[in-house]
Motif scaffolding. Structure first.
Motif, mmCIF file in Angstrom:
data_model
loop_
_atom_site.group_PDB
_atom_site.id
_atom_site.type_symbol
_atom_site.label_atom_id
_atom_site.label_comp_id
_atom_site.label_asym_id
_atom_site.label_seq_id
_atom_site.Cartn_x
_atom_site.Cartn_y
_atom_site.Cartn_z
ATOM 1 N N PRO A 198 -58.910 -23.178 -58.038
ATOM 2 C CA PRO A 198 -59.251 -24.115 -56.955
ATOM 3 C C PRO A 198 -60.343 -23.585 -56.025
ATOM 4 O O PRO A 198 -61.162 -24.365 -55.530
ATOM 5 C CB PRO A 198 -57.935 -24.282 -56.185
ATOM 6 N N ILE A 199 -60.370 -22.281 -55.802
ATOM 7 C CA ILE A 199 -61.396 -21.722 -54.923
ATOM 8 C C ILE A 199 -62.777 -21.923 -55.528
ATOM 9 O O ILE A 199 -63.690 -22.402 -54.867
ATOM 10 C CB ILE A 199 -61.132 -20.225 -54.650
ATOM 11 N N THR A 200 -62.930 -21.594 -56.809
ATOM 12 C CA THR A 200 -64.248 -21.707 -57.425
ATOM 13 C C THR A 200 -64.610 -23.142 -57.757
ATOM 14 O O THR A 200 -65.785 -23.483 -57.795
ATOM 15 C CB THR A 200 -64.323 -20.858 -58.704
ATOM 16 N N PHE B 126 -65.877 -23.529 -53.083
ATOM 17 C CA PHE B 126 -67.270 -23.076 -53.120
ATOM 18 C C PHE B 126 -68.256 -24.243 -53.207
ATOM 19 O O PHE B 126 -69.245 -24.254 -52.466
ATOM 20 C CB PHE B 126 -67.493 -22.088 -54.264
ATOM 21 N N PRO B 127 -68.041 -25.242 -54.068
ATOM 22 C CA PRO B 127 -68.967 -26.379 -54.051
ATOM 23 C C PRO B 127 -68.953 -27.140 -52.732
ATOM 24 O O PRO B 127 -70.008 -27.611 -52.280
ATOM 25 C CB PRO B 127 -68.473 -27.272 -55.194
ATOM 26 N N ILE C 45 -72.262 -27.804 -50.498
ATOM 27 C CA ILE C 45 -72.701 -29.151 -50.141
ATOM 28 C C ILE C 45 -72.863 -29.283 -48.624
ATOM 29 O O ILE C 45 -73.838 -29.866 -48.138
ATOM 30 C CB ILE C 45 -71.722 -30.197 -50.698
ATOM 31 N N VAL C 46 -71.921 -28.746 -47.874
ATOM 32 C CA VAL C 46 -72.001 -28.826 -46.413
ATOM 33 C C VAL C 46 -73.210 -28.051 -45.899
ATOM 34 O O VAL C 46 -73.961 -28.549 -45.056
ATOM 35 C CB VAL C 46 -70.696 -28.315 -45.761
#
Length: 57
Positions: free
Chosen positions: A35-37, A41-42, A46-47
């Protein structure tokens, strides 16, 4: 008098009766890092990209 947990794996009377051995810790790594990767991370990328794009206008 012997404890009922004396022969159970991961039971040396630590917190929750679990000792974080290598096999036990390695079993949780995919559940944590996937879930982290794949999500965190995405989302951070994006932010941060959105902030750079909107700051240059």
């Amino acid at each position: 008098m012997r404890s009922r947990l004396s022969g159970a794996p991961y039971s040396n009377q630590e917190a929750f009766g679990l000792d974080m051995t290598g096999d036990f810790a390695a079993a949780w790594l995919p559940a944590i890092f996937v879930p982290i990767t794949g999500i965190v991370f995405p989302a951070v990328f994006i932010v941060l990209t959105g902030r750079v794009i909107t700051a240059s206008e």
